[in-house]
Write an enzyme that holds these catalytic residues in place. Sequence first.
Site, mmCIF file in Angstrom:
data_model
loop_
_atom_site.group_PDB
_atom_site.id
_atom_site.type_symbol
_atom_site.label_atom_id
_atom_site.label_comp_id
_atom_site.label_asym_id
_atom_site.label_seq_id
_atom_site.Cartn_x
_atom_site.Cartn_y
_atom_site.Cartn_z
ATOM 1 N N TYR A 1 -22.878 32.898 -74.638
ATOM 2 C CA TYR A 1 -21.733 32.113 -74.157
ATOM 3 C C TYR A 1 -22.220 31.085 -73.144
ATOM 4 O O TYR A 1 -23.094 31.377 -72.319
ATOM 5 C CB TYR A 1 -20.697 33.012 -73.476
ATOM 6 C CG TYR A 1 -19.510 33.297 -74.362
ATOM 7 C CD1 TYR A 1 -18.737 32.252 -74.854
ATOM 8 C CD2 TYR A 1 -19.162 34.598 -74.703
ATOM 9 C CE1 TYR A 1 -17.649 32.502 -75.677
ATOM 10 C CE2 TYR A 1 -18.080 34.855 -75.524
ATOM 11 C CZ TYR A 1 -17.321 33.797 -76.007
ATOM 12 O OH TYR A 1 -16.261 34.039 -76.822
ATOM 13 N N GLU B 1 -19.777 28.287 -71.665
ATOM 14 C CA GLU B 1 -18.723 27.317 -71.341
ATOM 15 C C GLU B 1 -19.207 26.377 -70.239
ATOM 16 O O GLU B 1 -19.853 26.799 -69.277
ATOM 17 C CB GLU B 1 -17.456 28.019 -70.833
ATOM 18 C CG GLU B 1 -16.461 28.300 -71.924
ATOM 19 C CD GLU B 1 -16.466 29.751 -72.314
ATOM 20 O OE1 GLU B 1 -17.551 30.373 -72.269
ATOM 21 O OE2 GLU B 1 -15.377 30.260 -72.667
ATOM 22 N N ASP C 1 -15.303 6.692 -87.235
ATOM 23 C CA ASP C 1 -15.634 8.050 -87.674
ATOM 24 C C ASP C 1 -16.625 7.906 -88.828
ATOM 25 O O ASP C 1 -16.240 7.662 -89.972
ATOM 26 C CB ASP C 1 -14.351 8.758 -88.125
ATOM 27 C CG ASP C 1 -14.627 10.125 -88.734
ATOM 28 O OD1 ASP C 1 -15.809 10.491 -88.881
ATOM 29 O OD2 ASP C 1 -13.646 10.815 -89.077
ATOM 30 N N THR D 1 -19.557 14.123 -88.098
ATOM 31 C CA THR D 1 -19.951 15.505 -88.336
ATOM 32 C C THR D 1 -21.465 15.531 -88.497
ATOM 33 O O THR D 1 -22.104 14.504 -88.736
ATOM 34 C CB THR D 1 -19.258 16.093 -89.575
ATOM 35 O OG1 THR D 1 -19.397 15.189 -90.659
ATOM 36 C CG2 THR D 1 -17.795 16.358 -89.305
ATOM 37 N N LYS E 1 -23.410 16.615 -92.888
ATOM 38 C CA LYS E 1 -23.410 15.844 -94.143
ATOM 39 C C LYS E 1 -24.737 15.084 -94.251
ATOM 40 O O LYS E 1 -25.760 15.676 -94.588
ATOM 41 C CB LYS E 1 -22.204 14.908 -94.179
ATOM 42 C CG LYS E 1 -20.848 15.634 -94.107
ATOM 43 C CD LYS E 1 -19.701 14.648 -94.233
ATOM 44 C CE LYS E 1 -18.356 15.333 -94.272
ATOM 45 N NZ LYS E 1 -17.716 15.460 -92.958
ATOM 46 N N ARG F 1 -22.947 22.810 -89.598
ATOM 47 C CA ARG F 1 -21.554 22.362 -89.630
ATOM 48 C C ARG F 1 -21.126 22.170 -88.178
ATOM 49 O O ARG F 1 -21.239 23.085 -87.359
ATOM 50 C CB ARG F 1 -20.672 23.383 -90.346
ATOM 51 C CG ARG F 1 -21.094 23.606 -91.783
ATOM 52 C CD ARG F 1 -20.053 24.282 -92.605
ATOM 53 N NE ARG F 1 -19.096 23.321 -93.106
ATOM 54 C CZ ARG F 1 -19.198 22.699 -94.287
ATOM 55 N NH1 ARG F 1 -20.204 22.950 -95.092
ATOM 56 N NH2 ARG F 1 -18.285 21.832 -94.667
HETATM 57 N N1 DSN Z 1 -14.038 17.181 -96.353
HETATM 58 C C1 DSN Z 1 -14.945 16.074 -96.132
HETATM 59 C C2 DSN Z 1 -15.162 15.270 -97.361
HETATM 60 O O1 DSN Z 1 -15.429 15.883 -98.365
HETATM 61 O O2 DSN Z 1 -15.108 14.045 -97.349
HETATM 62 C C3 DSN Z 1 -14.542 15.246 -95.015
HETATM 63 O O3 DSN Z 1 -14.161 16.035 -93.941
#
Ligand code: DSN
Length: 422
Positions: free
Chosen positions: A59, A61, A205, A232, A235, A241
Site C-alpha cells: 500500500y 497512498e 486522450d 492508457t 495498448k 492495464r
Molecule cells: N476499449 C478500448 C478500445 O477498444 O478502443 C478503449 O477504451
Amino acid sequence: MSVNPQSYRDLLAKSDPTVFNALLGEEQRQREGIELIPSENYAFPEVLALLGSSFTNKYAEGYPGRRYYGGTEFVDIIENAGRERAKKLFRAEHANIQPLSGSPMNQAVYLQFIPPGETILAMDLSHGGHLTHGAPVSHMGKIYRFVRYKTNPKDGSIDFGALREVAKAERPKLIVCGYSSYPRDLDYSQFQAIANEVGALTMADVSHYGGFVAAGALKNPMDAGFDFLTTTTHKSMRGPRGGLIVCKAEHAKGIDASVFPGLQGGPHMNQVAATATALHLVDTEEFRLYARQVLANAKALAAELMKHNIHLVTGGTDNHLMVLDVMQSFGINGAQGEKALDHAGITTNKQVIPDDPHPPLRPSGVRMGTPAPTSRGMKEPEMRVLAGVIAAALKQHDDAAHLAKLRAETKALCARFPVPGL
Ligand code: DSN
C-alpha cells in the site's frame, strides 16, 4: 524475480484447475490466432513479470516523499522513475502515473477542472469518440453538458471551421480530442488555437496511440501547448492495464489531488512499477522502429484490403487502425463480419461508422489495427497475406468449411511468429 514462473504455474494447476485451464486456453488462443483489435497488444515480458511481483503487496497512498504508509522507500523509486520517464517522453512538465485505467484517468481531468453542468466539446461517438468522452450512458455524460463535433463526410478530416463556430457558440470549458476509432493523425495546433479563442482548456486522450506519440511516430499534443494528455498504458505502450496523465505545471497540484484522494485510494504499485518499466522500454531505438513498423503495417494492410474492393472509412489510415465498412462492401453487419473473422482465427471488433444508421451491436463496420501482429514481428508481406484471408472470410462469411480452411492458414502463419512473453 521473487516468484519462479514455473512453480507458480504448478501451484495454480493444483490449487485452482478452473482458472489454470482457462489460462491455458487463453494462451493457446493468443498463440494460434491473429489479434487485430487495435487497442490490444502483448505486454512486454518484463511488464508481465512485474505485475506478478511483490510490489502487488504494498500500500502506498500519497505520492513519493509524502505517503500515508511506512515502508515506501522502494515504491518511491519506481514511481519517481516512471513520472520522470513520462515527462521526458511526452515533453511535459508534470506526470501522474497512478490512474487505475482509462476511465478514472479522464474523470480525474473533468472532475477537478470543470464544474458540474458546464459544457465540454468532444467528438461525436460514431465518428471515433470514446465512451469516456461523454457517452450519454456514462456518469460523465450525465454530470456535464457534452456538445459534439464531427468529421467531414468526404474525407474524414476534422472540419475545423465548423468546430470553431460550435466552440464560439457554446463556449466550452474543455475541448477533447484523441479517439478510439479514428484512423487519421490530428493537427493539435488547430484545436489549441480554437481553445485559446474561446478560453477553453484542452485535453488529448491518446490512449490508442500514446506509445506511437512517445516514439515520435505521431504528433505530440503537448508540443502544441495542450493542457492535458491522457493515455492508457496497455495498448500501444505494451505496459500494464492502467492510465497516465501528463500536463502543464500549473495543473500539477490539481491533477495529483484529483487522482488521489479525489478518485482513488491506494495505487496499484505492481502496475506503477510495470508502467515505469514500459516507459523505459518505449524510450529505445528498438521501440521507435516498432512504432514506425506498426504504422507501415497498417498502411500496407489498408492498401491491400482496398485492392480487394473493401471500403475503408476515410479511405485509408495515417495511424495504427482502420475501419472497414462491411455493410457497403459485403452487405453484412459488423457482428457478422466479426464472427466470420473469428472463425478464420482473426480477432477484430464490430464498430459503428460515422452517423451509422445501424445499432451498435449490429453496426456497419469492423475495426482492426496492427499493434499486436507487429509485436510478433510481422511486416508488410504478412499484412498482404492477412488481407487476403480477411477478404476471403468476409466474402464467404457463412461457409463454415471455407472459414475452417482459412483458420488453418492463420494458425500456420502464427506458428512462424511467436507471441512475446508466452
Ligand atoms: N476499449 C478500448 C478500445 O477498444 O478502443 C478503449 O477504451
